[in-house]
Design an enzyme around this catalytic site. Structure first.
Site, PDB file in Angstrom:
ATOM      1  N   ARG A 171       0.859  -1.191   0.000  1.00  0.00           N
ATOM      2  CA  ARG A 171       0.000   0.000   0.000  1.00  0.00           C
ATOM      3  C   ARG A 171       0.892   1.237   0.000  1.00  0.00           C
ATOM      4  O   ARG A 171       1.980   1.232   0.604  1.00  0.00           O
ATOM      5  CB  ARG A 171      -0.938   0.008   1.202  1.00  0.00           C
ATOM      6  CG  ARG A 171      -1.982  -1.109   1.160  1.00  0.00           C
ATOM      7  CD  ARG A 171      -2.976  -0.983   2.297  1.00  0.00           C
ATOM      8  NE  ARG A 171      -3.901  -2.116   2.341  1.00  0.00           N
ATOM      9  CZ  ARG A 171      -5.064  -2.174   1.703  1.00  0.00           C
ATOM     10  NH1 ARG A 171      -5.446  -1.141   0.979  1.00  0.00           N
ATOM     11  NH2 ARG A 171      -5.847  -3.231   1.800  1.00  0.00           N
ATOM     12  N   HIS A 225     -12.261  -2.700  -2.156  1.00  0.00           N
ATOM     13  CA  HIS A 225     -13.355  -1.741  -2.353  1.00  0.00           C
ATOM     14  C   HIS A 225     -13.744  -1.672  -3.825  1.00  0.00           C
ATOM     15  O   HIS A 225     -14.934  -1.701  -4.163  1.00  0.00           O
ATOM     16  CB  HIS A 225     -12.937  -0.353  -1.868  1.00  0.00           C
ATOM     17  CG  HIS A 225     -13.032  -0.177  -0.384  1.00  0.00           C
ATOM     18  ND1 HIS A 225     -12.258  -0.888   0.493  1.00  0.00           N
ATOM     19  CD2 HIS A 225     -13.816   0.646   0.379  1.00  0.00           C
ATOM     20  CE1 HIS A 225     -12.545  -0.526   1.733  1.00  0.00           C
ATOM     21  NE2 HIS A 225     -13.484   0.396   1.698  1.00  0.00           N
ATOM     22  N   ARG A 252      -9.916   5.841  -3.578  1.00  0.00           N
ATOM     23  CA  ARG A 252      -8.989   4.920  -2.914  1.00  0.00           C
ATOM     24  C   ARG A 252      -7.534   5.313  -3.170  1.00  0.00           C
ATOM     25  O   ARG A 252      -6.669   5.120  -2.309  1.00  0.00           O
ATOM     26  CB  ARG A 252      -9.237   3.487  -3.393  1.00  0.00           C
ATOM     27  CG  ARG A 252     -10.639   2.974  -3.130  1.00  0.00           C
ATOM     28  CD  ARG A 252     -11.010   3.008  -1.668  1.00  0.00           C
ATOM     29  NE  ARG A 252     -10.281   1.991  -0.910  1.00  0.00           N
ATOM     30  CZ  ARG A 252     -10.277   1.922   0.417  1.00  0.00           C
ATOM     31  NH1 ARG A 252     -10.919   2.836   1.135  1.00  0.00           N
ATOM     32  NH2 ARG A 252      -9.614   0.977   1.033  1.00  0.00           N
ATOM     33  N   HIS A 280      -4.258   2.747  -1.930  1.00  0.00           N
ATOM     34  CA  HIS A 280      -4.051   1.882  -3.094  1.00  0.00           C
ATOM     35  C   HIS A 280      -3.278   2.619  -4.168  1.00  0.00           C
ATOM     36  O   HIS A 280      -3.392   3.850  -4.302  1.00  0.00           O
ATOM     37  CB  HIS A 280      -5.389   1.426  -3.692  1.00  0.00           C
ATOM     38  CG  HIS A 280      -6.065   0.346  -2.908  1.00  0.00           C
ATOM     39  ND1 HIS A 280      -5.530  -0.907  -2.738  1.00  0.00           N
ATOM     40  CD2 HIS A 280      -7.247   0.337  -2.244  1.00  0.00           C
ATOM     41  CE1 HIS A 280      -6.352  -1.641  -2.000  1.00  0.00           C
ATOM     42  NE2 HIS A 280      -7.393  -0.906  -1.683  1.00  0.00           N
TER      43      HIS A 280
END
EC number: 3.1.3.9
Length: 358
Positions: free
Chosen positions: A82, A118, A171, A177
């Protein structure tokens, strides 16, 4: 490895650009990140669709659960970093001058980053909803209806892609991300949803089949985890990284760990199987009141209200295994409430009212 570092560094530049130039849209982007939260499937989308169309509602839970399970397995295989911790540990920046990425309360997810859960959850569920809505218009035969179907098709798919792009940008904006991770998530979600378009057996699945599916998903995931652990590969490698580099320790939530998502989804699938094979379901949702619009509206309103109350139920996090068990129970209670408990109560109320009027 060099190609992946270049992909990550380019992703960091995109995140910096978004955080600098889209500051005015911060609240909207944070909201869209919540829209893509897989937990909304069980608390908002499913209660709405199940009362309108039980076939679509059932498919939605299956798609969400299997999609999230594949997402977990892919995360364990791909070992995706991440952004908010990668920039702190990479050696590609000279003199340790790593870029500064802003973090938010929803940034510090603890699982691996690829593919985005997500984005995958949002795309698979919205794909189910759009295809379900279009299935009503595709039967129209006259010329005017065909034109209306084409306009509806264009409108709904435009909405679909606007939502997916917004979720993806959100995101990336919060630095949870990289761009390639959300893109992979969107297309993986579409593939899972499309696969269930050709799986009608889930509509007639018995409680035994639900239990067998739950056991398979759990045993496979646990076996995969333990097998790699024996090879000295820690699939929970991302959790200490998240705890180390999160800007605020209070933003770390056990609910974002890989096994928390697995338990939550298994609970939802078990609750659906329990509800859809219960006597209360057959009495209410298959009875004479099930065709009434008033019955469906009351069920939707009562289900949404009841599920919002579940949000006030806080599960203790001091003991990890207790948290997983209670999370399973809470997740199972949600579809059970929508499928059986609420419809049965509404059915009983309407029957009592009809008797008094007669």
């Amino acid at each position: 490895s060099i190609k992946m570092d270049l992909l990550h560094s380019n992703g960091v530049l995109i995140i910096q650009h978004l955080q600098r130039d889209y500051r005015a849209y911060q609240d909207f982007l944070n909201f869209m990140s919540h829209v893509g939260d897989p937990r909304n499937i069980f608390s908002i989308y499913f209660p709405l669709w199940f009362q309108l169309n039980q076939v679509v509602g059932t498919k939605m839970i299956w798609v969400a659960v299997i999609g999230d399970w594949f997402n977990l397995i892919f995360k364990w295989i791909l070992f995706g970093h991440r952004p908010y911790w990668w920039v702190q540990e990479t050696m590609i920046y000279p003199n340790q001058s790593s870029p500064c990425l802003e973090q938010f309360p929803i940034t510090c997810e603890t699982g691996p980053g690829s593919p985005s859960g997500h984005a995958m959850g949002s795309s698979c569920v919205w794909y189910v909803m759009v295809t379900a809505a279009l299935s009503y218009t595709v039967r129209w035969k006259d010329k005017l209806a065909v034109t209306l179907h084409r306009l509806t098709w264009s409108f709904l798919w435009s909405i679909f892609w606007i939502i997916q792009i917004s979720v993806c940008i959100s995101r990336v904006f919060i630095a949870t991300h990289f761009p390639h991770q959300v893109i992979l998530g969107v297309f993986a979600g579409i593939l899972v949803a499309e696969a269930f378009e050709h799986t009608p057996a889930i509509q007639t699945a018995s409680l035994r089949m639900y239990i067998k599916t739950n056991l398979f998903l759990f045993i496979f995931a646990l076996g995969f985890y333990l097998s790699l652990k024996l090879l000295d590969i820690d699939l929970l490698w991302s959790v200490p990284k998240a705890k180390k580099w999160c800007a605020n320790p209070d933003w770390i939530n056990i609910d974002t760990t890989p096994f928390a998502g697995l338990v939550r989804n298994l609970g939802a699938l078990f609750g659906l199987g329990l509800g859809i094979n219960s006597e209360m379901f057959f009495t209410s949702c298959k009875g004479k009141n099930s065709c009434k619009l008033s019955f469906r509206i009351l069920c939707i309103a009562a289900s949404l209200a009841t599920l919002q109350l579940y949000n006030f139920v806080k599960i203790p996090t001091h003991t990890e295994y207790l948290f997983y068990f209670l999370s399973f129970c809470k997740s199972a209670a949600m579809p059970l409430t929508v499928v059986a408990l609420v419809p049965y109560c509404v059915h009983s109320l309407m029957r009592t009212t009809e008797k008094k009027l007669n």
